[in-house]
Structure formats: C-alpha cells, structure tokens
Write an enzyme that holds these catalytic residues in place. Structure first.
Site, PDB file in Angstrom:
ATOM      1  N   LYS A  71       0.838  -1.206   0.000  1.00 14.02           N
ATOM      2  CA  LYS A  71       0.000   0.000   0.000  1.00 14.02           C
ATOM      3  C   LYS A  71       0.864   1.242   0.000  1.00 14.02           C
ATOM      4  O   LYS A  71       1.934   1.273   0.608  1.00 14.02           O
ATOM      5  CB  LYS A  71      -0.835  -0.044   1.290  1.00 14.02           C
ATOM      6  CG  LYS A  71      -1.934   0.946   1.364  1.00 14.02           C
ATOM      7  CD  LYS A  71      -3.201   0.466   0.699  1.00 14.02           C
ATOM      8  CE  LYS A  71      -4.237   1.543   0.580  1.00 14.02           C
ATOM      9  NZ  LYS A  71      -3.920   2.543  -0.450  1.00 14.02           N
ATOM     10  N   LYS A  95       5.359   2.533   8.456  1.00 12.28           N
ATOM     11  CA  LYS A  95       4.136   3.246   8.847  1.00 12.28           C
ATOM     12  C   LYS A  95       2.993   2.256   9.107  1.00 12.28           C
ATOM     13  O   LYS A  95       2.335   2.300  10.140  1.00 12.28           O
ATOM     14  CB  LYS A  95       3.757   4.184   7.695  1.00 12.28           C
ATOM     15  CG  LYS A  95       2.800   5.266   8.018  1.00 12.28           C
ATOM     16  CD  LYS A  95       2.429   6.057   6.771  1.00 12.28           C
ATOM     17  CE  LYS A  95       3.589   6.830   6.158  1.00 12.28           C
ATOM     18  NZ  LYS A  95       3.148   7.752   5.089  1.00 12.28           N
ATOM     19  N   ASP A 100      -0.472  -0.837  12.917  1.00 10.40           N
ATOM     20  CA  ASP A 100      -1.155  -2.126  12.789  1.00 10.40           C
ATOM     21  C   ASP A 100      -2.120  -2.193  11.625  1.00 10.40           C
ATOM     22  O   ASP A 100      -3.255  -2.669  11.775  1.00 10.40           O
ATOM     23  CB  ASP A 100      -1.930  -2.435  14.089  1.00 10.40           C
ATOM     24  CG  ASP A 100      -1.114  -3.345  14.994  1.00 10.40           C
ATOM     25  OD1 ASP A 100      -0.268  -4.100  14.469  1.00 10.40           O
ATOM     26  OD2 ASP A 100      -1.314  -3.276  16.220  1.00 10.40           O
ATOM     27  N   LYS A 107       5.087   2.564  -3.020  1.00  2.00           N
ATOM     28  CA  LYS A 107       4.882   3.976  -3.376  1.00  2.00           C
ATOM     29  C   LYS A 107       5.098   4.131  -4.869  1.00  2.00           C
ATOM     30  O   LYS A 107       5.868   3.385  -5.467  1.00  2.00           O
ATOM     31  CB  LYS A 107       5.898   4.858  -2.643  1.00  2.00           C
ATOM     32  CG  LYS A 107       5.478   6.301  -2.561  1.00  2.00           C
ATOM     33  CD  LYS A 107       4.473   6.498  -1.449  1.00  2.00           C
ATOM     34  CE  LYS A 107       4.130   7.922  -1.205  1.00  2.00           C
ATOM     35  NZ  LYS A 107       3.575   8.063   0.150  1.00  2.00           N
ATOM     36  N   ASN A 234      -3.354  19.320   1.367  1.00  4.11           N
ATOM     37  CA  ASN A 234      -4.407  18.545   2.042  1.00  4.11           C
ATOM     38  C   ASN A 234      -4.079  18.266   3.508  1.00  4.11           C
ATOM     39  O   ASN A 234      -4.906  18.462   4.397  1.00  4.11           O
ATOM     40  CB  ASN A 234      -4.625  17.233   1.267  1.00  4.11           C
ATOM     41  CG  ASN A 234      -5.691  16.383   1.935  1.00  4.11           C
ATOM     42  OD1 ASN A 234      -6.710  16.896   2.383  1.00  4.11           O
ATOM     43  ND2 ASN A 234      -5.454  15.096   2.033  1.00  4.11           N
TER      44      ASN A 234
HETATM   45  N1  GLU Z   1       0.043   8.846   0.489  1.00  4.14           N
HETATM   46  C1  GLU Z   1      -0.337   8.604   1.844  1.00  4.14           C
HETATM   47  C2  GLU Z   1       0.879   8.305   2.692  1.00  4.14           C
HETATM   48  O1  GLU Z   1       1.972   8.712   2.392  1.00  4.14           O
HETATM   49  C3  GLU Z   1      -1.442   7.574   1.957  1.00  4.14           C
HETATM   50  C4  GLU Z   1      -1.108   6.188   1.563  1.00  4.14           C
HETATM   51  C5  GLU Z   1      -2.310   5.255   1.501  1.00  4.14           C
HETATM   52  O2  GLU Z   1      -3.375   5.641   1.928  1.00  4.14           O
HETATM   53  O3  GLU Z   1      -2.133   4.142   1.014  1.00  4.14           O
HETATM   54  O4  GLU Z   1       0.780   7.729   3.739  1.00  4.14           O
END
Ligand code: GLU
Length: 472
Positions: A71, A95, A100, A107, A234
């Site tokens: 993700k 992260k 969790d 990315k 944002n």
């Molecule tokens: N781009 C956001 C981050 O850096 C969100 C990532 C996501 O929701 O997958 O955490």
C-alpha cells in the site's frame, strides 16, 4: 557536516532504521531482508496530447510484501525520482506496521507537473499510467493498492479504479484496487481529511502524557500553543484547521511556496485556505503580515512546528536555528538524518512521520475493507443501536421518575454514522500507536527518542512475520 554531504532521502531513511536496529537483536540477514526494497518498476509511456506525443516516466516501488496487498500513494511531481519513491515505499512499510495496518509498503510517482496540463490530458495520462501498472502486476485489490499523495487526489483515484474495472470486470473487488476515491465512487467518508485528522489525534495523545509534555519543555494542553505549519496542502490544511478550531491552538504562521503569513494572535486557517483558492497565492491576505522568505519563518519561535510539505526541509544547514519545542512530522521525511541528530542533541522532541502521518493509510485500510466487504460501516447495526438507546432512556425515565432532556436523549440514542466510526477507529489507532512507542522507550533503555521507538516497534512486527514464515 556540509550540506552537500547529506545522504539521499532513501539513505536517510535507512540510516534512521539502522539506529533502531542497533538497539535490537536481529541477525544481519533478517536486517538486510527487511531493509531492502523488494522491487521497483520504471515505466515510460507515450501519450498524444493535443496532437503532440509526449513521453512520461513513472515508478512504483514495492519495499516489502511480507503482508499483501502492499500500500502507498502515487505522487505527481516534476522532481520525482526513483530514490524518492524507494524511500517513500520503505516509510510505508514501517508506517503500516506502527499503526497495525496489515499491508506491506509501496509507493509510486509520475514525473510530471500537473499544473501544466488540463483535466482531459491528466485523465488520459493517468489512465495510460494505470494500464501499465495493472499489466505489470503493480496495481490490483489483492496485491498493490495505490492512494493519493502529493499532486493527486480523489479524481485521479476514480480514473484509476475505472481503468482497472474495464480491464478486470470479472474482479468482484475491483473497487478495492485504489483507496482515496470519491465517496460516490466507492470511497469512504473521512478519507480526505484523514491524514490531517491523524496529525491532530497524534498531538492530542502526546498532550495526554504530562511527563512527555514536560520533557519537551511545555505544560498543559494544546490550547494556546503556538504552532507553525509548513504547507497548506491537504495534510497541512486539515491539521491546522482542526488544531485551531477544535483544540484552541494558535496557528501563528503558515509557510507556503510563495512566502509565509504571520499572525501571533493566530491565523484563521479556513479564511487563508479560501483566499488561496480564490487568488492562487497567499500574497495580499489581509489579516496577517507577509514574509517573502518562507525558509526564515521555519526558524521563527513556536511551541510546535508542523512540516506538512515535502521531504528534506529541515537539514544540517538550518537545524541549529529551528526554534521550537516539538516537531510533528506531517510530511514524509521533512527532517534529514543529519538534522535529526542536531535537533535531538538540542533537546527538541520529534514525533516521526511514520507515526504522525499514518492517519491516511489507516483510513485507506478502512476504505479497502469497506470495498471488499461491499457494505457501508454501521449499515447493519445503526438503527439497532438507536433502538437500544431509546429503550435504556425510557427505562431510566420510568425507574427514576425524572425526564431526560431532548438534547441528552439525542446524544445517547443516536447510532454512529460511518464517519463517526471512521473517526473513532482512527483516534483509537493513533492513541495505541503512540502508547506502543512510549512503552518501547520505557522498557528499552537504549531507545530514547520517539523515532527510534517507532522504528523498533515496526521492525519487531515486520521481523516477526519474516521469522514466522521463513524465507524462500
Ligand atoms: N500517500 C499517503 C501516505 O503517504 C497515503 C497512503 C495510503 O493511503 O495508502 O501515507
């Protein structure tokens, strides 16, 4: 250290991870397996825009697939490169582990200045980029799920989901192939503001621990604290808005690309934001003084500094002049490895990015669950909860002989809406994650800063899954 000797962003993340690894007992092989970026794809594709062919370059990195799907956002930026994408993918792994969220880290980026293209061109480019990512196995609900990042938002996510759907109409979970979608296209309420809300919840939790607040040289609550925010995108906009409107903090400066606004009595964040929407700049905003050199304002005295723009903003060059008690890293990588050492030496507390900005991916996780379960949160039990509330209120009135006011009755009988549940899930996540970092500092004498604690918490979880499954 001279400025030119600073490590790259990716090296900076690795060096921070190494500091955490030095306090742990992990064998060298496992350390290496966790740290390395598993795969990265570079894509070049042509798009015909207004009769002219243009070639675009994009990347998607998968840092760790110890959990699937992986993700992380996709950013559109002219400065994007592979080093940055790999650094950001690594941050996503840590992260997700800290909060969790059962995903690996990934990315993506497209090297483009989105402001130079109109809506139709951006749609064409996004759909073509998505096609390449899907074809190469870098976008699907079960394996790799992008989200918004710098330069992208709900609109781009809707195009991506739609492109995937056309390629895989048989996939019943197609909606879960990206998160951060518009609410009427499979998104979840509360996702847009989630990262900013997470920053607020992280700071609220910090202020629930008087010892930590005292250690940072402060006392009391967020109320009246002087906060400087860098970046009114944002994340920065929502964080600044919530902290000032809900917690009573004073936003004494907002730093943007074209300068900074200063008002020691506190800026009205919504008014500044609306001004930018209307004028495309902060210049001329009436209720503040203007400083053309935003970098200088980063060094202005405050209680809490929130860098919410880009990486590499606090470096070995300016770290000695930063005049704050607490830094909450709302952006990814705003403090370089060298700057981090200088700031710690100076006794400035740093709440790290991998924790502070994890609210976005946390709510993305909720959206993904909503998409694969094909039902809105709360749909089955909301009315049932309300009915139960009415029964209890009626019973209380009957037994005590007192009548409950309409306002109280409404509070105790109203069932939670989806956004209520999202907020409560996010708040809980941010509280628990902070507490796990805190406990790590108390139990491990070699860990004495929040960033190292965050990485130790993450590395323990990731290594456990490597060691449980084994390597093949
Ligand atoms: N781009 C956001 C981050 O850096 C969100 C990532 C996501 O929701 O997958 O955490």
């Amino acid at each position: 250290m001279a400025v030119e000797q600073e490590p790259t962003f990716r090296e900076s993340v690795d060096l921070m991870v190494d500091r955490a690894l030095a306090t742990m007992d992990l064998d060298a092989g496992t350390q290496q397996a966790i740290k390395s970026c598993n795969s990265v794809i570079q894509i070049r594709f042509p798009v015909k825009i207004k009769g002219e062919i243009e070639v675009f370059t994009g990347w998607r990195a998968v840092h760790s697939n110890h959990r699937l799907p992986v993700k992380g956002g996709i950013r559109y930026a002219s400065y994007a490169d592979q080093d940055e994408v790999e650094a950001l993918a690594a941050l996503m792994t840590y992260k997700c582990a800290i909060v969790d969220v059962p995903f690996g880290g990934s990315k993506g980026a497209l090297q483009i200045d989105p402001s130079k293209y109109d809506r139709d061109a951006l749609e064409q480019i996004t759909r073509r980029f998505t096609l390449e990512l899907v074809r190469k196995g870098y976008l699907s609900p079960s394996e790799n799920v992008p989200a918004p990042d710098v330069g992208t938002g709900q609109r781009e996510m809707a195009w991506m989901a739609d492109t995937y759907k056309h390629l895989h109409p048989e996939d019943i979970n197609y909606m879960a192939c990206v998160t951060g979608k518009p609410v009427n296209h499979g998104g979840i309420r509360g996702r847009v503001e989630a990262t900013g809300r997470g920053v607020e919840y992280a700071l609220q939790e910090f202020f629930r621990h008087p010892a930590d607040v005292g250690h940072a040289g402060m006392s009391g609550t967020l109320e009246g604290k002087r906060i400087i925010v860098q970046g009114l995108g944002n994340v920065g906009y929502h964080a600044a808005k919530f902290l000032s409107e809900d917690d009573g903090a004073l936003i004494t400066a907002i730093i943007e690309r074209d300068g900074a606004l200063i008002n020691d009595k506190g800026l009205k964040v919504e008014a500044v934001y609306q001004y930018i929407q209307e004028h495309g700049t902060i210049k001329g905003y009436p209720d503040a003084s203007f400083e053309a050199d935003g970098k200088v304002v980063l060094e202005k005295s405050c209680d809490i500094l929130i860098p919410a723009a880009l990486e590499g903003q606090i470096t070995v060059e300016n770290a000695a002049r930063i005049d704050t008690k607490l830094i909450a890293e709302a952006a990814n990588g705003p403090v370089t490895f060298g700057a981090d050492a200088i700031l710690r030496e100076r006794g400035i507390t740093i709440m790290p990015d991998a924790y502070v900005n994890a609210g976005g991916v946390t709510v993305s996780y909720f959206e993904w669950i909503r998409n694969i379960s094909h039902i809105r949160f709360g749909r089955m039990q909301r009315r049932q909860d309300e009915m139960r509330g009415h029964q209890i209120a009626n019973l209380l009135e009957e037994v005590t002989g007192f009548s409950i006011s309409d306002k109280v009755k409404k509070d105790v009988t109203s069932g939670a809406s989806e956004v209520d549940l999202v907020r409560s899930g996010l708040d809980d996540t941010m509280r628990l994650a902070y507490q796990s970092m805190r406990e790590k500092m108390l139990e491990n004498g070699r860990v004495n800063d929040l960033r190292t604690a965050a990485y130790v918490v993450a590395l323990e979880k990731v290594s456990r899954s490597y060691l449980d499954i084994g390597v093949y």
